[in-house]
Design a protein around this motif. Structure first.
Motif, PDB file in Angstrom:
ATOM      1  N   PHE A  74       0.851  -1.185   0.000  1.00 10.03           N
ATOM      2  CA  PHE A  74       0.000   0.000   0.000  1.00 10.03           C
ATOM      3  C   PHE A  74       0.888   1.236   0.000  1.00 10.03           C
ATOM      4  CE2 PHE A  74       0.653  -1.068   4.455  1.00 10.03           C
ATOM      5  CZ  PHE A  74       0.755   0.141   5.126  1.00 10.03           C
ATOM      6  N   GLY A  75       0.287   2.357  -0.398  1.00  6.71           N
ATOM      7  CA  GLY A  75       1.048   3.591  -0.536  1.00  6.71           C
ATOM      8  C   GLY A  75       1.776   3.700  -1.865  1.00  6.71           C
ATOM      9  N   GLU A  76       1.448   2.782  -2.801  1.00  5.39           N
ATOM     10  CA  GLU A  76       2.201   2.740  -4.061  1.00  5.39           C
ATOM     11  C   GLU A  76       1.876   3.892  -4.998  1.00  5.39           C
ATOM     12  OE1 GLU A  76      -1.577   0.359  -4.686  1.00  5.39           O
ATOM     13  OE2 GLU A  76      -0.063   0.547  -3.103  1.00  5.39           O
ATOM     14  N   SER A  77       0.861   4.708  -4.686  1.00  8.63           N
ATOM     15  CA  SER A  77       0.512   5.818  -5.581  1.00  8.63           C
ATOM     16  C   SER A  77       1.643   6.831  -5.716  1.00  8.63           C
ATOM     17  CB  SER A  77      -0.755   6.519  -5.083  1.00  8.63           C
ATOM     18  OG  SER A  77      -0.572   7.032  -3.777  1.00  8.63           O
ATOM     19  N   CYS A  78       2.557   6.848  -4.736  1.00 11.84           N
ATOM     20  CA  CYS A  78       3.689   7.780  -4.833  1.00 11.84           C
ATOM     21  C   CYS A  78       4.566   7.468  -6.040  1.00 11.84           C
ATOM     22  CB  CYS A  78       4.521   7.752  -3.551  1.00 11.84           C
ATOM     23  SG  CYS A  78       5.406   6.198  -3.247  1.00 11.84           S
ATOM     24  N   LEU A  79       4.546   6.219  -6.501  1.00 13.12           N
ATOM     25  CA  LEU A  79       5.359   5.829  -7.656  1.00 13.12           C
ATOM     26  C   LEU A  79       4.803   6.399  -8.953  1.00 13.12           C
ATOM     27  CD1 LEU A  79       5.941   2.066  -6.733  1.00 13.12           C
ATOM     28  CD2 LEU A  79       7.426   4.028  -6.240  1.00 13.12           C
ATOM     29  N   LEU A 118       6.178  -9.186 -10.588  1.00 12.05           N
ATOM     30  CA  LEU A 118       5.274  -9.485  -9.474  1.00 12.05           C
ATOM     31  C   LEU A 118       4.494  -8.238  -9.070  1.00 12.05           C
ATOM     32  CD1 LEU A 118       4.403 -11.383  -6.994  1.00 12.05           C
ATOM     33  CD2 LEU A 118       6.188 -10.142  -5.776  1.00 12.05           C
ATOM     34  N   PHE A 119       5.190  -7.132  -8.948  1.00  9.28           N
ATOM     35  CA  PHE A 119       4.556  -5.896  -8.514  1.00  9.28           C
ATOM     36  C   PHE A 119       3.528  -5.422  -9.534  1.00  9.28           C
ATOM     37  CE2 PHE A 119       4.637  -1.240  -7.580  1.00  9.28           C
ATOM     38  CZ  PHE A 119       4.202  -1.317  -6.268  1.00  9.28           C
ATOM     39  N   MET A 120       3.838  -5.564 -10.820  1.00 11.59           N
ATOM     40  CA  MET A 120       2.894  -5.186 -11.860  1.00 11.59           C
ATOM     41  C   MET A 120       1.638  -6.055 -11.796  1.00 11.59           C
ATOM     42  SD  MET A 120       2.114  -3.181 -14.319  1.00 11.59           S
ATOM     43  CE  MET A 120       3.668  -2.370 -14.697  1.00 11.59           C
ATOM     44  N   SER A 121       1.821  -7.351 -11.562  1.00  8.44           N
ATOM     45  CA  SER A 121       0.674  -8.255 -11.428  1.00  8.44           C
ATOM     46  C   SER A 121      -0.192  -7.848 -10.250  1.00  8.44           C
ATOM     47  CB  SER A 121       1.153  -9.704 -11.251  1.00  8.44           C
ATOM     48  OG  SER A 121       1.852 -10.145 -12.389  1.00  8.44           O
ATOM     49  N   TYR A 122       0.468  -7.451  -9.156  1.00  2.00           N
ATOM     50  CA  TYR A 122      -0.272  -7.001  -7.978  1.00  2.00           C
ATOM     51  C   TYR A 122      -1.083  -5.749  -8.297  1.00  2.00           C
ATOM     52  CZ  TYR A 122      -1.290  -4.938  -3.451  1.00  2.00           C
ATOM     53  OH  TYR A 122      -1.946  -4.370  -2.397  1.00  2.00           O
ATOM     54  N   ALA A 125      -4.139  -6.595 -10.465  1.00  2.21           N
ATOM     55  CA  ALA A 125      -5.184  -7.238  -9.668  1.00  2.21           C
ATOM     56  C   ALA A 125      -5.887  -6.216  -8.781  1.00  2.21           C
ATOM     57  CB  ALA A 125      -4.589  -8.362  -8.824  1.00  2.21           C
ATOM     58  N   HIS A 126      -5.097  -5.295  -8.229  1.00  2.00           N
ATOM     59  CA  HIS A 126      -5.654  -4.247  -7.369  1.00  2.00           C
ATOM     60  C   HIS A 126      -6.571  -3.329  -8.179  1.00  2.00           C
ATOM     61  CE1 HIS A 126      -5.905  -1.603  -3.955  1.00  2.00           C
ATOM     62  NE2 HIS A 126      -5.397  -0.585  -4.618  1.00  2.00           N
ATOM     63  N   SER A 127      -6.172  -3.001  -9.404  1.00  2.00           N
ATOM     64  CA  SER A 127      -6.980  -2.148 -10.259  1.00  2.00           C
ATOM     65  C   SER A 127      -8.304  -2.819 -10.611  1.00  2.00           C
ATOM     66  CB  SER A 127      -6.208  -1.814 -11.539  1.00  2.00           C
ATOM     67  OG  SER A 127      -6.992  -1.060 -12.433  1.00  2.00           O
ATOM     68  N   ILE A 128      -8.261  -4.116 -10.897  1.00  2.00           N
ATOM     69  CA  ILE A 128      -9.481  -4.862 -11.207  1.00  2.00           C
ATOM     70  C   ILE A 128     -10.418  -4.873 -10.005  1.00  2.00           C
ATOM     71  CG2 ILE A 128     -10.388  -7.169 -11.705  1.00  2.00           C
ATOM     72  CD1 ILE A 128      -7.837  -7.614 -13.393  1.00  2.00           C
ATOM     73  N   ARG A 129      -9.851  -5.054  -8.813  1.00  2.00           N
ATOM     74  CA  ARG A 129     -10.672  -5.058  -7.597  1.00  2.00           C
ATOM     75  C   ARG A 129     -11.349  -3.696  -7.398  1.00  2.00           C
ATOM     76  NH1 ARG A 129     -10.837  -6.963  -2.192  1.00  2.00           N
ATOM     77  NH2 ARG A 129     -12.579  -5.792  -1.259  1.00  2.00           N
ATOM     78  N   LEU A 134     -16.341  -0.430  -7.560  1.00  2.00           N
ATOM     79  CA  LEU A 134     -17.100   0.696  -8.084  1.00  2.00           C
ATOM     80  C   LEU A 134     -18.421   0.219  -8.687  1.00  2.00           C
ATOM     81  CD1 LEU A 134     -17.358   3.684  -8.757  1.00  2.00           C
ATOM     82  CD2 LEU A 134     -16.050   3.258 -10.848  1.00  2.00           C
ATOM     83  N   VAL A 135     -18.369  -0.839  -9.485  1.00  2.00           N
ATOM     84  CA  VAL A 135     -19.595  -1.396 -10.075  1.00  2.00           C
ATOM     85  C   VAL A 135     -20.547  -1.861  -8.981  1.00  2.00           C
ATOM     86  CG1 VAL A 135     -20.518  -3.294 -11.466  1.00  2.00           C
ATOM     87  CG2 VAL A 135     -18.491  -2.061 -12.246  1.00  2.00           C
ATOM     88  N   ASP A 136     -19.991  -2.514  -7.972  1.00  2.00           N
ATOM     89  CA  ASP A 136     -20.792  -2.992  -6.840  1.00  2.00           C
ATOM     90  C   ASP A 136     -21.493  -1.823  -6.141  1.00  2.00           C
ATOM     91  OD1 ASP A 136     -21.667  -5.039  -5.009  1.00  2.00           O
ATOM     92  OD2 ASP A 136     -20.229  -4.248  -3.565  1.00  2.00           O
ATOM     93  N   GLN A 137     -20.756  -0.727  -5.932  1.00  2.00           N
ATOM     94  CA  GLN A 137     -21.304   0.429  -5.233  1.00  2.00           C
ATOM     95  C   GLN A 137     -22.386   1.119  -6.065  1.00  2.00           C
ATOM     96  OE1 GLN A 137     -20.070   0.979  -2.185  1.00  2.00           O
ATOM     97  NE2 GLN A 137     -21.405   2.686  -1.678  1.00  2.00           N
ATOM     98  N   LEU A 138     -22.214   1.150  -7.381  1.00  2.00           N
ATOM     99  CA  LEU A 138     -23.137   1.868  -8.247  1.00  2.00           C
ATOM    100  C   LEU A 138     -24.431   1.102  -8.522  1.00  2.00           C
ATOM    101  CD1 LEU A 138     -20.677   3.328 -10.923  1.00  2.00           C
ATOM    102  CD2 LEU A 138     -21.895   4.596  -9.150  1.00  2.00           C
ATOM    103  N   PHE A 139     -24.347  -0.220  -8.626  1.00  2.00           N
ATOM    104  CA  PHE A 139     -25.482  -0.969  -9.142  1.00  2.00           C
ATOM    105  C   PHE A 139     -26.114  -1.975  -8.171  1.00  2.00           C
ATOM    106  CE2 PHE A 139     -22.928   0.115 -12.958  1.00  2.00           C
ATOM    107  CZ  PHE A 139     -23.877   0.905 -13.601  1.00  2.00           C
ATOM    108  N   ASN A 140     -25.443  -2.313  -7.094  1.00  2.00           N
ATOM    109  CA  ASN A 140     -25.982  -3.323  -6.192  1.00  2.00           C
ATOM    110  C   ASN A 140     -26.578  -2.718  -4.929  1.00  2.00           C
ATOM    111  OD1 ASN A 140     -25.354  -5.474  -7.872  1.00  2.00           O
ATOM    112  ND2 ASN A 140     -23.332  -5.786  -6.958  1.00  2.00           N
ATOM    113  N   SER A 141     -27.523  -3.432  -4.342  1.00  2.00           N
ATOM    114  CA  SER A 141     -28.138  -2.997  -3.096  1.00  2.00           C
ATOM    115  C   SER A 141     -27.140  -3.140  -1.953  1.00  2.00           C
ATOM    116  CB  SER A 141     -29.365  -3.853  -2.802  1.00  2.00           C
ATOM    117  OG  SER A 141     -28.990  -5.194  -2.536  1.00  2.00           O
TER     118      SER A 141
END
Length: 217
Positions: A74-79, A118-122, A125-129, A134-141
């Motif tokens: 976590f905190g990888e946005s600094c990169l 490895l880091f790119m794969s992570y 996967a994080h981006s997909i999650r 977001l889809v869950d929040q927008l469309f699901n109860s």
């Protein structure tokens, strides 16, 4: 002849090669690692424990955006060039972390192609999650969102045996994660228990039958 299986890649082996830019941390439960608005100058790797990422709106409303476990960064946005933290990171329990300065992390990514892969794969996967959330929040109860979060916390759909949801994840925190009230979470949790989808037995146990809530239209 059977093909020899490639051993599992251990990121800690590569992190051990990081020089002076690496620091081991053992934050106790509830310690804040960094706050929203702080300077973004390092990446963290979780060796043990759980970390909560949360954001607070201008109106003061808090939302939990992730609960990260062993093996997560976590905190990888600094990169990517972000200079300030967009979330607050807090230890949910006693933890063991590795803090890697931004420059040191960039150096090891260039120096170790296997680690970079490895880091790119992570990150993918994080981006997909994030997109799924977001889809869950927008469309699901809120009921479906709660069921999905419980299944994710219990590791359904991942390799290995599903495990109980840690009791430390309170109903208040679940409400912050799915964007509803504690009373609604309490209502749905009681409903799930009566239907046999969850049970309280030395912790909260989630059964695969809870998928019925997620898949039901």
């Amino acid at each position: 002849m059977a093909r020899k299986r490639t051993p599992a890649f251990n990121p800690q082996t590569f992190l051990s090669k990081v020089g002076s830019g690496k620091t081991s941390l053992t934050p106790p439960k509830k310690q804040v690692l960094y706050s929203q608005g702080d300077a973004a100058d390092a990446v963290f790797y979780i060796q043990r424990g759980k970390i909560k990422l949360s954001v607070v709106s201008q109106q003061g409303r808090e939302a939990v955006i992730a609960i990260l476990e062993q093996g997560s960064f976590f905190g990888e946005s600094c990169l990517a060039g972000l200079t300030v933290r967009t979330a607050t990171a807090t230890a949910l329990e006693d933890a063991s972390l590795v803090r890697i300065d931004k420059d040191a992390m960039l150096h090891v990514l260039h120096k170790e192609p296997a680690f970079a892969e490895l880091f790119m794969s992570y990150l993918l996967a994080h981006s997909i999650r994030i997109q799924e959330d977001l889809v869950d929040q927008l469309f699901n109860s809120s009921e479906k969102r709660l069921a999905r979060i419980l299944l994710l916390l219990a590791h359904f759909g991942k390799e290995g045996k599903p495990e109980p949801v840690v009791a430390k994840v309170s109903q208040e925190m679940l409400a912050e994660m799915i964007g509803t009230t504690r009373s609604r979470v309490s209502f749905f949790m009681n409903k799930f228990r009566k239907l046999g989808f969850i049970e309280y037995n030395g912790g909260l146990h989630v059964h695969s039958s809870l998928l019925n809530i997620v898949l039901h239209d």
